[in-house]
Motif scaffolding. Structure first.
Motif, PDB file in Angstrom:
ATOM      1  N   VAL A  52      58.867 118.587  12.160  1.00 41.99           N
ATOM      2  CA  VAL A  52      60.136 117.343  12.860  1.00 41.99           C
ATOM      3  C   VAL A  52      59.934 115.853  13.460  1.00 41.99           C
ATOM      4  N   VAL A  53      59.916 115.075  13.649  1.00 37.58           N
ATOM      5  CA  VAL A  53      59.495 113.293  13.677  1.00 37.58           C
ATOM      6  C   VAL A  53      60.488 112.986  15.217  1.00 37.58           C
ATOM      7  N   ARG A  54      59.014 112.397  15.892  1.00 40.68           N
ATOM      8  CA  ARG A  54      60.155 112.124  16.811  1.00 40.68           C
ATOM      9  C   ARG A  54      59.366 110.875  17.800  1.00 40.68           C
ATOM     10  N   PRO A  55      59.924 110.319  16.825  1.00 37.96           N
ATOM     11  CA  PRO A  55      59.157 108.975  16.760  1.00 37.96           C
ATOM     12  C   PRO A  55      59.436 107.772  18.347  1.00 37.96           C
ATOM     13  N   ASP A  56      60.359 108.453  19.362  1.00 36.57           N
ATOM     14  CA  ASP A  56      60.262 108.037  20.158  1.00 36.57           C
ATOM     15  C   ASP A  56      58.933 108.475  21.134  1.00 36.57           C
ATOM     16  N   LEU A  57      58.399 109.893  20.671  1.00 29.87           N
ATOM     17  CA  LEU A  57      57.472 109.877  21.505  1.00 29.87           C
ATOM     18  C   LEU A  57      56.050 110.119  20.991  1.00 29.87           C
ATOM     19  N   ASN A  58      56.491 109.613  20.105  1.00 30.70           N
ATOM     20  CA  ASN A  58      54.924 108.723  18.857  1.00 30.70           C
ATOM     21  C   ASN A  58      54.543 110.455  18.636  1.00 30.70           C
ATOM     22  N   VAL A  59      55.518 111.666  18.126  1.00 28.94           N
ATOM     23  CA  VAL A  59      54.435 112.802  17.227  1.00 28.94           C
ATOM     24  C   VAL A  59      55.274 113.306  16.748  1.00 28.94           C
ATOM     25  N   ALA A  60      54.374 113.899  15.919  1.00 32.96           N
ATOM     26  CA  ALA A  60      55.277 114.721  14.429  1.00 32.96           C
ATOM     27  C   ALA A  60      54.865 116.476  14.717  1.00 32.96           C
ATOM     28  N   ALA A  61      55.402 117.083  15.056  1.00 34.02           N
ATOM     29  CA  ALA A  61      55.027 119.008  14.938  1.00 34.02           C
ATOM     30  C   ALA A  61      55.862 120.114  14.473  1.00 34.02           C
ATOM     31  N   PHE A  62      55.632 121.250  13.706  1.00 32.63           N
ATOM     32  CA  PHE A  62      56.235 122.204  13.429  1.00 32.63           C
ATOM     33  C   PHE A  62      56.926 122.814  14.615  1.00 32.63           C
ATOM     34  N   GLU A  63      58.388 122.782  14.347  1.00 32.54           N
ATOM     35  CA  GLU A  63      59.248 123.302  15.402  1.00 32.54           C
ATOM     36  C   GLU A  63      59.854 124.513  14.996  1.00 32.54           C
ATOM     37  N   ASP A  64      60.006 125.479  15.784  1.00 34.33           N
ATOM     38  CA  ASP A  64      61.537 125.980  15.388  1.00 34.33           C
ATOM     39  C   ASP A  64      62.708 125.807  15.890  1.00 34.33           C
ATOM     40  N   LYS A 115      39.046 108.727  14.228  1.00 34.66           N
ATOM     41  CA  LYS A 115      39.339 109.166  14.038  1.00 34.66           C
ATOM     42  C   LYS A 115      40.692 109.224  12.972  1.00 34.66           C
ATOM     43  N   ILE A 116      41.075 109.782  11.710  1.00 37.67           N
ATOM     44  CA  ILE A 116      41.942 109.362  11.434  1.00 37.67           C
ATOM     45  C   ILE A 116      43.114 110.317  12.078  1.00 37.67           C
ATOM     46  N   ILE A 117      44.149 109.657  12.177  1.00 40.03           N
ATOM     47  CA  ILE A 117      45.798 110.254  12.859  1.00 40.03           C
ATOM     48  C   ILE A 117      46.552 109.611  12.265  1.00 40.03           C
ATOM     49  N   VAL A 118      47.495 110.853  11.950  1.00 38.82           N
ATOM     50  CA  VAL A 118      48.653 110.902  10.725  1.00 38.82           C
ATOM     51  C   VAL A 118      49.771 110.044  11.781  1.00 38.82           C
ATOM     52  N   ARG A 119      50.832 109.195  11.408  1.00 43.03           N
ATOM     53  CA  ARG A 119      51.672 108.179  12.208  1.00 43.03           C
ATOM     54  C   ARG A 119      52.307 107.918  11.652  1.00 43.03           C
ATOM     55  N   PHE A 120      53.975 107.910  11.904  1.00 39.78           N
ATOM     56  CA  PHE A 120      54.771 107.579  11.664  1.00 39.78           C
ATOM     57  C   PHE A 120      55.738 105.368  11.786  1.00 39.78           C
ATOM     58  N   ARG A 121      55.928 105.320  11.078  1.00 41.40           N
ATOM     59  CA  ARG A 121      55.953 104.100  11.177  1.00 41.40           C
ATOM     60  C   ARG A 121      57.045 103.693  10.634  1.00 41.40           C
ATOM     61  N   GLU A 122      57.864 102.527  11.488  1.00 38.90           N
ATOM     62  CA  GLU A 122      59.540 101.777  10.540  1.00 38.90           C
ATOM     63  C   GLU A 122      59.155 101.522   9.792  1.00 38.90           C
ATOM     64  N   GLY A 123      59.977 101.347   8.787  1.00 39.74           N
ATOM     65  CA  GLY A 123      60.078 100.732   7.884  1.00 39.74           C
ATOM     66  C   GLY A 123      60.042 101.792   6.661  1.00 39.74           C
TER      67      GLY A 123
END
Length: 192
Positions: A52-64, A115-123
């Motif tokens: 699940v990607v939550r751009p407002d919190l700048n986080v992507a995590a595996f969730e139930d 450090k290489i970080i995974v990010r989600f960018r608008e576009g």
């Protein structure tokens, strides 16, 4: 032969501009990626949790995720963009994007403080990528006997794979270095 220069039929890589701005094409020498198809999938980890990607919190995590949340699909309906490539040996090149409300975000990797970080960018994900790109991952089967699970190697950094890391109650999406190509690390196992 057909001379139709469409993305689907002929992959050509412009290498240099000659005199009079003539464009020279070098067969299929360089890495070029050309979008071929898009699959719509949920991404699951080894615990059957959904990414699940939550751009407002700048986080992507595996969730139930509950069935109701799945139906809304916010931040979890991924588009997996498949590219044709001139160098198929590295694995199938893919890029990821996801819808959150009415916006599209694409997955990329960025260097932050070494450090290489995974990010989600608008576009949007580009249709054609002429060379290297921080949005491309190589899709590989997780193990030879498991054709339904995959691991995704970052195209610009050999041996770095999408994985999850436990951080408190979060299972955050990260890039993880594997020491060997055939190393079996369950945190890098992703299924559709």
């Amino acid at each position: 032969g057909r001379a139709k220069m469409s993305c689907e039929e002929i992959l050509v890589c412009p290498i240099q501009l000659g005199e009079n701005f003539c464009l020279y094409f070098a067969g299929l020498e360089c890495d070029a990626f050309c979008k071929e198809k898009i699959l719509h999938r949920f991404l699951r980890n080894v615990n059957s949790q959904l990414l699940v990607v939550r751009p407002d919190l700048n986080v992507a995590a595996f969730e139930d995720v509950t069935d109701q949340e799945m139906r809304s699909g916010n931040g979890m309906h991924f588009n997996i963009h498949y590219y044709k490539t001139t160098t198929p040996s590295a694995g199938m090149p893919v890029a990821f994007s996801v819808q959150v409300e009415d916006k599209s975000y694409y997955m990329c990797c960025e260097n932050e403080c070494g450090k290489i970080i995974v990010r989600f960018r608008e576009g949007e994900v580009p249709k054609d990528i002429p060379g290297e790109s921080n949005v491309i991952f190589f899709k590989k089967t997780f193990t030879s006997c498991s054709s339904r699970a995959f691991k995704f190697e970052y195209s610009l950094e050999k041996g770095m794979f999408l994985a999850f890391e436990e951080e408190g109650s979060l299972r955050k999406l990260i890039l993880k270095k594997l020491s060997r190509e055939d190393e079996v690390d369950e945190t890098t196992k992703i299924s559709f």
